[in-house]
Design a protein around this motif. Structure first.
Motif, mmCIF file in Angstrom:
data_model
loop_
_atom_site.group_PDB
_atom_site.id
_atom_site.type_symbol
_atom_site.label_atom_id
_atom_site.label_comp_id
_atom_site.label_asym_id
_atom_site.label_seq_id
_atom_site.Cartn_x
_atom_site.Cartn_y
_atom_site.Cartn_z
ATOM 1 N N LEU A 42 0.833 -1.203 0.000
ATOM 2 C CA LEU A 42 0.000 0.000 0.000
ATOM 3 C C LEU A 42 0.870 1.257 0.000
ATOM 4 O O LEU A 42 1.718 1.436 0.876
ATOM 5 C CB LEU A 42 -0.924 0.014 1.219
ATOM 6 C CG LEU A 42 -1.905 -1.148 1.328
ATOM 7 C CD1 LEU A 42 -2.668 -1.084 2.641
ATOM 8 C CD2 LEU A 42 -2.868 -1.142 0.153
ATOM 9 N N TRP A 43 0.650 2.123 -0.981
ATOM 10 C CA TRP A 43 1.484 3.322 -1.098
ATOM 11 C C TRP A 43 1.374 4.201 0.144
ATOM 12 O O TRP A 43 2.371 4.807 0.556
ATOM 13 C CB TRP A 43 1.150 4.105 -2.367
ATOM 14 C CG TRP A 43 -0.135 4.869 -2.312
ATOM 15 C CD1 TRP A 43 -1.363 4.457 -2.746
ATOM 16 C CD2 TRP A 43 -0.335 6.175 -1.769
ATOM 17 N NE1 TRP A 43 -2.305 5.425 -2.503
ATOM 18 C CE2 TRP A 43 -1.695 6.495 -1.908
ATOM 19 C CE3 TRP A 43 0.503 7.112 -1.174
ATOM 20 C CZ2 TRP A 43 -2.242 7.701 -1.475
ATOM 21 C CZ3 TRP A 43 -0.040 8.323 -0.740
ATOM 22 C CH2 TRP A 43 -1.390 8.601 -0.893
ATOM 23 N N ALA A 44 0.202 4.288 0.746
ATOM 24 C CA ALA A 44 0.029 5.140 1.929
ATOM 25 C C ALA A 44 0.899 4.653 3.088
ATOM 26 O O ALA A 44 1.438 5.463 3.857
ATOM 27 C CB ALA A 44 -1.436 5.178 2.341
ATOM 28 N N LEU A 67 16.453 4.914 -2.061
ATOM 29 C CA LEU A 67 16.840 5.365 -3.405
ATOM 30 C C LEU A 67 16.038 4.632 -4.476
ATOM 31 O O LEU A 67 15.573 5.237 -5.451
ATOM 32 C CB LEU A 67 18.346 5.161 -3.625
ATOM 33 C CG LEU A 67 19.264 6.142 -2.903
ATOM 34 C CD1 LEU A 67 20.696 5.635 -2.919
ATOM 35 C CD2 LEU A 67 19.154 7.535 -3.513
ATOM 36 N N THR A 68 15.849 3.333 -4.295
ATOM 37 C CA THR A 68 15.073 2.544 -5.250
ATOM 38 C C THR A 68 13.627 3.040 -5.292
ATOM 39 O O THR A 68 13.049 3.211 -6.373
ATOM 40 C CB THR A 68 15.116 1.043 -4.873
ATOM 41 O OG1 THR A 68 16.483 0.624 -4.885
ATOM 42 C CG2 THR A 68 14.311 0.208 -5.839
ATOM 43 N N ILE A 69 13.053 3.272 -4.121
ATOM 44 C CA ILE A 69 11.687 3.794 -4.058
ATOM 45 C C ILE A 69 11.610 5.156 -4.737
ATOM 46 O O ILE A 69 10.669 5.446 -5.485
ATOM 47 C CB ILE A 69 11.210 3.881 -2.588
ATOM 48 C CG1 ILE A 69 10.969 2.482 -2.027
ATOM 49 C CG2 ILE A 69 9.954 4.728 -2.470
ATOM 50 C CD1 ILE A 69 10.716 2.440 -0.531
ATOM 51 N N MET A 70 12.613 5.990 -4.487
ATOM 52 C CA MET A 70 12.636 7.337 -5.058
ATOM 53 C C MET A 70 12.552 7.300 -6.591
ATOM 54 O O MET A 70 11.915 8.143 -7.212
ATOM 55 C CB MET A 70 13.916 8.057 -4.624
ATOM 56 C CG MET A 70 14.046 9.467 -5.145
ATOM 57 S SD MET A 70 15.630 10.193 -4.703
ATOM 58 C CE MET A 70 16.712 9.443 -5.917
ATOM 59 N N TRP A 71 13.182 6.298 -7.207
ATOM 60 C CA TRP A 71 13.209 6.225 -8.671
ATOM 61 C C TRP A 71 12.098 5.364 -9.265
ATOM 62 O O TRP A 71 11.693 5.592 -10.399
ATOM 63 C CB TRP A 71 14.554 5.681 -9.156
ATOM 64 C CG TRP A 71 15.679 6.646 -8.953
ATOM 65 C CD1 TRP A 71 16.766 6.472 -8.149
ATOM 66 C CD2 TRP A 71 15.832 7.939 -9.540
ATOM 67 N NE1 TRP A 71 17.569 7.575 -8.200
ATOM 68 C CE2 TRP A 71 17.023 8.490 -9.048
ATOM 69 C CE3 TRP A 71 15.063 8.683 -10.435
ATOM 70 C CZ2 TRP A 71 17.478 9.755 -9.423
ATOM 71 C CZ3 TRP A 71 15.513 9.947 -10.807
ATOM 72 C CH2 TRP A 71 16.710 10.464 -10.302
ATOM 73 N N THR A 72 11.597 4.371 -8.513
ATOM 74 C CA THR A 72 10.745 3.379 -9.174
ATOM 75 C C THR A 72 9.343 3.209 -8.608
ATOM 76 O O THR A 72 8.536 2.515 -9.223
ATOM 77 C CB THR A 72 11.422 1.988 -9.151
ATOM 78 O OG1 THR A 72 11.563 1.550 -7.792
ATOM 79 C CG2 THR A 72 12.783 2.019 -9.828
ATOM 80 N N ASP A 73 9.037 3.798 -7.461
ATOM 81 C CA ASP A 73 7.709 3.589 -6.888
ATOM 82 C C ASP A 73 6.651 4.146 -7.838
ATOM 83 O O ASP A 73 6.854 5.178 -8.469
ATOM 84 C CB ASP A 73 7.595 4.266 -5.523
ATOM 85 C CG ASP A 73 6.452 3.709 -4.702
ATOM 86 O OD1 ASP A 73 6.721 2.819 -3.868
ATOM 87 O OD2 ASP A 73 5.298 4.129 -4.917
ATOM 88 N N TYR A 74 5.516 3.460 -7.944
ATOM 89 C CA TYR A 74 4.467 3.915 -8.849
ATOM 90 C C TYR A 74 3.763 5.175 -8.340
ATOM 91 O O TYR A 74 3.139 5.899 -9.106
ATOM 92 C CB TYR A 74 3.443 2.814 -9.121
ATOM 93 C CG TYR A 74 2.615 2.407 -7.917
ATOM 94 C CD1 TYR A 74 1.460 3.094 -7.578
ATOM 95 C CD2 TYR A 74 2.983 1.329 -7.129
ATOM 96 C CE1 TYR A 74 0.703 2.729 -6.479
ATOM 97 C CE2 TYR A 74 2.227 0.955 -6.030
ATOM 98 C CZ TYR A 74 1.091 1.662 -5.715
ATOM 99 O OH TYR A 74 0.346 1.296 -4.627
ATOM 100 N N SER A 75 3.887 5.465 -7.046
ATOM 101 C CA SER A 75 3.242 6.644 -6.462
ATOM 102 C C SER A 75 4.207 7.830 -6.469
ATOM 103 O O SER A 75 5.286 7.770 -5.882
ATOM 104 C CB SER A 75 2.806 6.350 -5.026
ATOM 105 O OG SER A 75 2.458 7.549 -4.363
ATOM 106 N N GLU A 76 3.791 8.899 -7.100
ATOM 107 C CA GLU A 76 4.613 10.108 -7.123
ATOM 108 C C GLU A 76 4.834 10.641 -5.707
ATOM 109 O O GLU A 76 5.923 11.115 -5.373
ATOM 110 C CB GLU A 76 3.942 11.174 -7.988
ATOM 111 C CG GLU A 76 4.754 12.440 -8.121
ATOM 112 C CD GLU A 76 4.099 13.471 -9.018
ATOM 113 O OE1 GLU A 76 4.454 14.653 -8.887
ATOM 114 O OE2 GLU A 76 3.234 13.107 -9.840
#
Length: 121
Positions: free
Chosen positions: A58-60, A85-94
């Motif tokens: 869940l993005w929240a 860093l991975t989340i910063m570049w690849t997460d689907y949620s802006e």
């Protein structure tokens, strides 16, 4: 792996507080975060247990976890920094990408942001 001297009871309390940081009630969220921050002064395990929520679907939850990590005084280890860093570049949620970058900066790892940015096209 982190070696912990914490009892099972202490781990259960930390897990419950982590769950409470995901609450829709802002008073519960803030109170749980403050308690986790206080506990983190006594043990590095708090950060590692909180950071595990970065893998939540869940993005929240990932968003709120970044906000909690910003407040915990324990320095990031390489694994958690890499995950952020991975989340910063690849997460689907802006929103999650943005708060991950913010977390890296707030925790004092701005150089990692610059290096990661140099690698991007």
């Amino acid at each position: 792996a982190v070696v912990s001297t914490q009892s099972t009871g202490e781990r259960i309390v930390i897990e419950k507080l982590i769950q409470m940081t995901q609450s829709l009630d802002p008073i519960i969220r803030v109170t749980a975060t403050k308690l986790l921050v206080r506990l983190s002064h006594q043990s590095d395990v708090v950060l590692f247990m909180v950071a595990d929520i970065l893998n939540n679907k869940l993005w929240a939850n990932r968003y709120m976890t970044c906000k909690v990590i910003q407040k915990i005084k324990t320095p990031l280890n390489k694994d958690i920094l890499h995950k952020l860093l991975t989340i910063m570049w690849t997460d689907y949620s802006e929103n999650v990408r943005s708060v991950a970058a913010e977390t890296i900066g707030v925790k004092g790892y701005g150089n990692a942001l610059l290096k990661a940015n140099e690698k991007q096209p």
